[in-house]
Design an enzyme around this catalytic site. Sequence first.
Site, PDB file in Angstrom:
ATOM      1  N   GLY A 236      44.178  38.814  43.432  1.00  0.00           N
ATOM      2  CA  GLY A 236      43.120  38.240  44.257  1.00  0.00           C
ATOM      3  C   GLY A 236      41.918  39.160  44.243  1.00  0.00           C
ATOM      4  CB  THR A 237      38.681  38.853  43.342  1.00  0.00           C
ATOM      5  OG1 THR A 237      38.575  37.435  43.544  1.00  0.00           O
ATOM      6  CG2 THR A 237      39.288  39.068  41.978  1.00  0.00           C
ATOM      7  CB  THR A 238      35.235  39.372  46.340  1.00  0.00           C
ATOM      8  OG1 THR A 238      35.173  39.879  45.009  1.00  0.00           O
ATOM      9  CG2 THR A 238      34.212  40.087  47.194  1.00  0.00           C
TER      10      THR A 238
ATOM     11  CB  ALA B  74      37.924  39.202  38.891  1.00  0.00           C
TER      12      ALA B  74
END
EC number: 3.4.25.1
Length: 304
Positions: free
Chosen positions: A65-67, A245
């Site tokens: 998972g990213t931001t 991403a």
Amino acid sequence: MTWPHFEQLAFPDLSRHSSHSTTRGVPSVPMDLSSFSDMLRRQAPHLLPFRGDASLTPTDAVPHGTTIVALKFPGGVVMAGDRRATQGNMIASRDVQKVYITDDYTATGIAGTAAIAVEFARLYAVELEHYEKLEGVALTFAGKVNRLATMVRGNLGAALQGFVALPLLAGFDLDDPDPQAAGRIVSFDAAGGHNLEEEGFQSVGSGSIFAKSSMKKLYHQVTDADSALRVAVEALYDAADDDSATGGPDLVRGIFPTAVLITADGAEEVTQERIAGLAREVIQNRSRADTFGPDAHAPRGTDS
């Protein structure tokens, strides 16, 4: 929380009358019954998000998972996250849920190894509920921070092997005498260290450097919940613009960031309709369709 193998959990006999008493063969040991994760660690470690298998090695095949972003505003705090998960250079999912309401006044955002991070958020929610049921009172905000820090520290072995999962905690501190300043944002490192953010905003994940730069420029516009939510959406848009991403608003599929608002009235999820409207406004305001860009043709009759 998902229980892959349901079985009755054995509780140790804490009777002072016998130091050798057992329950289903489990010896009596000191144990913090108010901590759900501690109970699992002692009684059913296979149900924890990570069991410290030294044979595992980092791989791009594991979804990440990213931001996540969070901003304080007068009277509360907002947390928002994008929806993309990646496996190396591939998009693993476009609609991942990364922001979770963990109790009435806190929310947790997740970044890193997706499987571990999601279980962190779910287990943390159970941890808070378990404590309140046993003790009859909710944890203070400082207590909630310490509980989450302990859980992150318990994943240190996995983090050293490359399976890092870092949460971002946002909440409303009911013990603060000034409700307008009661919004809280806490970030964590892989060793369980935590930091209470004083600047008013924070971000974690692969696109965090771009999101934080965006929030730094726009934070002066934050005056209430609506403006804070707009800045959060803009920050995620900026992160997606530079970080592959991080997923931006997907108008074709109708996929937009998720967000949670936390005030003195409690935590509530922001509707997708509201976020979609803000995302479309951001895209429209940044569109170059009606401006002279580098490829625009000069009007006829003018000198080049």
